[in-house]
Design a protein around this motif. Structure first.
Motif, PDB file in Angstrom:
ATOM      1  N   TYR A   1      -1.751  80.436  21.198  1.00  0.00           N
ATOM      2  CA  TYR A   1      -1.884  79.176  19.869  1.00  0.00           C
ATOM      3  C   TYR A   1      -2.913  77.909  21.030  1.00  0.00           C
ATOM      4  O   TYR A   1      -3.432  77.226  19.699  1.00  0.00           O
ATOM      5  CB  TYR A   1      -0.574  78.299  20.090  1.00  0.00           C
ATOM      6  CG  TYR A   1      -0.383  76.856  20.474  1.00  0.00           C
ATOM      7  CD1 TYR A   1      -0.527  77.060  17.742  1.00  0.00           C
ATOM      8  CD2 TYR A   1       0.013  75.840  20.185  1.00  0.00           C
ATOM      9  CE1 TYR A   1      -0.857  76.185  16.942  1.00  0.00           C
ATOM     10  CE2 TYR A   1       0.299  74.411  19.318  1.00  0.00           C
ATOM     11  CZ  TYR A   1      -0.135  74.861  17.413  1.00  0.00           C
ATOM     12  OH  TYR A   1       0.235  73.965  17.494  1.00  0.00           O
ATOM     13  N   ALA A   2      -2.647  77.480  22.237  1.00  0.00           N
ATOM     14  CA  ALA A   2      -3.837  76.809  23.002  1.00  0.00           C
ATOM     15  C   ALA A   2      -4.980  77.296  22.928  1.00  0.00           C
ATOM     16  O   ALA A   2      -5.684  76.144  23.136  1.00  0.00           O
ATOM     17  CB  ALA A   2      -3.090  76.352  23.894  1.00  0.00           C
ATOM     18  N   ALA A   3      -5.051  77.741  22.843  1.00  0.00           N
ATOM     19  CA  ALA A   3      -6.539  78.455  22.482  1.00  0.00           C
ATOM     20  C   ALA A   3      -7.225  78.813  21.125  1.00  0.00           C
ATOM     21  O   ALA A   3      -8.405  78.592  20.742  1.00  0.00           O
ATOM     22  CB  ALA A   3      -6.835  79.939  22.951  1.00  0.00           C
ATOM     23  N   GLY A   4      -6.732  78.244  20.232  1.00  0.00           N
ATOM     24  CA  GLY A   4      -6.497  78.007  18.920  1.00  0.00           C
ATOM     25  C   GLY A   4      -6.032  79.691  18.198  1.00  0.00           C
ATOM     26  O   GLY A   4      -6.900  79.655  17.075  1.00  0.00           O
ATOM     27  N   PHE A   5      -5.697  80.201  18.094  1.00  0.00           N
ATOM     28  CA  PHE A   5      -5.282  81.400  17.153  1.00  0.00           C
ATOM     29  C   PHE A   5      -4.359  80.820  16.423  1.00  0.00           C
ATOM     30  O   PHE A   5      -3.544  80.131  16.513  1.00  0.00           O
ATOM     31  CB  PHE A   5      -4.540  82.545  17.315  1.00  0.00           C
ATOM     32  CG  PHE A   5      -5.391  82.983  18.769  1.00  0.00           C
ATOM     33  CD1 PHE A   5      -6.617  84.667  17.810  1.00  0.00           C
ATOM     34  CD2 PHE A   5      -5.850  83.642  19.869  1.00  0.00           C
ATOM     35  CE1 PHE A   5      -6.301  85.359  18.384  1.00  0.00           C
ATOM     36  CE2 PHE A   5      -6.232  84.666  20.446  1.00  0.00           C
ATOM     37  CZ  PHE A   5      -6.925  85.409  20.456  1.00  0.00           C
ATOM     38  N   ARG A   6      -4.333  81.192  14.744  1.00  0.00           N
ATOM     39  CA  ARG A   6      -4.230  80.324  13.734  1.00  0.00           C
ATOM     40  C   ARG A   6      -2.828  81.643  12.941  1.00  0.00           C
ATOM     41  O   ARG A   6      -1.264  80.456  12.712  1.00  0.00           O
ATOM     42  CB  ARG A   6      -4.764  80.244  12.367  1.00  0.00           C
ATOM     43  CG  ARG A   6      -5.886  80.700  12.207  1.00  0.00           C
ATOM     44  CD  ARG A   6      -6.545  80.500  11.268  1.00  0.00           C
ATOM     45  NE  ARG A   6      -5.228  80.485   9.663  1.00  0.00           N
ATOM     46  CZ  ARG A   6      -4.831  81.132   9.268  1.00  0.00           C
ATOM     47  NH1 ARG A   6      -5.477  82.277   9.366  1.00  0.00           N
ATOM     48  NH2 ARG A   6      -4.381  81.243   8.410  1.00  0.00           N
ATOM     49  N   ARG A   7      -2.833  82.079  13.915  1.00  0.00           N
ATOM     50  CA  ARG A   7      -1.979  83.184  13.246  1.00  0.00           C
ATOM     51  C   ARG A   7      -0.755  83.910  15.089  1.00  0.00           C
ATOM     52  O   ARG A   7      -1.738  84.071  15.744  1.00  0.00           O
ATOM     53  CB  ARG A   7      -1.876  84.594  12.864  1.00  0.00           C
ATOM     54  CG  ARG A   7      -2.342  84.031  11.260  1.00  0.00           C
ATOM     55  CD  ARG A   7      -2.629  85.387  10.514  1.00  0.00           C
ATOM     56  NE  ARG A   7      -3.827  85.356   9.618  1.00  0.00           N
ATOM     57  CZ  ARG A   7      -3.445  85.459   8.034  1.00  0.00           C
ATOM     58  NH1 ARG A   7      -1.949  85.420   7.789  1.00  0.00           N
ATOM     59  NH2 ARG A   7      -4.587  85.738   6.990  1.00  0.00           N
TER      60      ARG A   7
END
Ligand code: SF4
Length: 397
Positions: free
Chosen positions: A212-218
């Motif tokens: 999540y912190a890396a930017g995955f949206r799912r």
């Protein structure tokens, strides 16, 4: 931010006991609530609640249609590599299994992707074992970058990484990260994971947060049913999902419900979850999490999958192959064994005895062998719309 301290303080054994001791009155009480707590959830998966599965199914069906409409999203797994440095007793890809291995070249991955695209898919799940030598970050980034132009939805199911290692993968075009804890029972986890970095339970448990912190949206989570008691696992998955919904609230969350399937190594399930238990669990997840996607793979037989669709499932795979090169035969000529990270070529007699149908070893056997077209037709017959594409990178620009 970490789920670990919250997980460590959860009264899981007490919740499992509460579940097993639930009365029909307490189940009715839980079903009547507009917001389901973890205690209510434990009651919904109780033996007492198995009498109320029909009523739970009706409510799950209504909730799912309210939140998702009458649509089922389709995806396909694309296996990049079956190399692995871990030993997981239940998995055919374990490093000590003498199986046929291969890592597809980027062009071969594109070929596999195009074969899936011709079948209609636009959402793809890239799967690989964990092996820094064969499945490096750069390799994954190159595969994603090559696929990105043709695939609006790319998710990953690969070995856990640090946040900064995930970031280039997100930049290359990956939008989803799936990581199953396998089992939330620490003791069983340590017994089943005998070698490799996967032995670190907490590191795996914190993976969705790093993603999540890396930017995955799912984000996708789940347990592999067949290792620990299914009620124990379900309560832990529910607690984990609840935590992620509170702390990673910008991401779209999915829960998968895989049950153990036969694989190389012939591991026998340690616990049993019946079809009826699975139905009850799908309903309980839907009642507690009206907006969370529920995923069902081809591990389950056709008839059961068809019956589960109206109860809360929102995402299914179809026509799946669980070996690299499964859709086109790509990589066949490079098949080998791997010993201590070293490639060992197949001998002439091995090639001769395998014959022309030689292929990399599958991770597990699937149970629903219908084609994507047949599954899409079935979805329509049930009155739902099969959705092949539900996202476009242009939406985030
Ligand atoms: S479950 Fe994953 S990490 Fe374990 S052996 Fe299989 S591919 Fe490797």
């Amino acid at each position: 931010m970490s789920f670990v301290p919250e997980f460590n303080s959860l009264p899981i054994d007490a919740l499992v006991k509460q579940s097993c001791d639930s009365s029909t009155a307490s189940v009715r009480d839980a079903m009547g609530r507009s917001r389901i707590s973890l205690t209510d959830f434990a009651r919904l998966i109780s033996p007492a609640a198995s009498e109320s599965v029909a009523a739970m199914s009706r409510r799950a069906n209504t909730l799912t249609q309210q939140r998702f409409g009458k649509v089922i999203r389709l995806f396909a797994p694309l296996y990049l590599s079956n190399e692995c440095i871990n030993n997981c007793k239940y998995c055919g890809f374990s490093r000590d299994n003498s199986i046929l291995r291969v890592t597809l070249a980027v062009e071969e991955v594109l070929r596999e992707g195009r074969a899936l695209k011709e079948q209609g898919f636009r959402n793809i799940l890239l799967v690989a074992g964990e092996h820094p030598k064969f499945v490096s970050n750069n390799y994954l980034r190159d595969c994603i970058a090559a696929l990105h132009a043709e695939w609006p939805g790319i998710s990953l199911e690969v070995g856990p990484m640090e946040t900064h290692e995930y970031q280039p993968l997100v930049q290359a075009g990956a939008e989803g990260l799936v990581v199953y804890q396998e089992t939330y029972d620490r003791e069983i986890y340590h017994d089943l994971h005998t070698a490799g970095p996967k032995r670190n339970f907490d590191w795996r448990l914190e993976t969705p947060e790093r993603a999540y912190a890396a930017g995955f949206r799912r984000l996708g989570i789940g347990a592999l049913f067949g290792l620990a008691d299914w009620r124990f696992e379900a309560i832990c998955v529910a607690a984990h999902a609840d935590y992620l919904l509170r702390n990673c609230w910008k991401a779209y969350l999915t829960i998968s419900l895989p049950r153990l399937r036969p694989c190389a190594g012939e591991f026998e399930p340690l616990t049993h979850m019946t079809d009826r238990d699975l139905v009850q669990l799908v309903c309980a997840f839907r009642l507690m999490f009206p907006d969370v996607g529920l995923v069902l793979s081809t591990r389950e037989p056709a008839k059961l999958r068809d019956g589960l669709i109206p109860l809360g499932i929102t995402l299914i795979s179809a026509g799946s192959h669980t070996e690299p090169g499964g859709y086109t035969g790509a990589g066949k000529e490079k098949l080998h064994h791997t010993e201590r990270g070293r490639i060992v070529e197949l001998g002439a007699s091995e090639w001769a005895s395998a014959g022309p149908d030689i292929q990399a070893t599958k991770q597990f056997q699937i149970a629903d062998a219908r084609s994507p077209h047949e599954v899409a037709e079935l979805i329509r017959r049930l009155g739902y719309e099969p959705v092949w594409k539900d996202w476009d990178a242009a939406l985030t620009r």
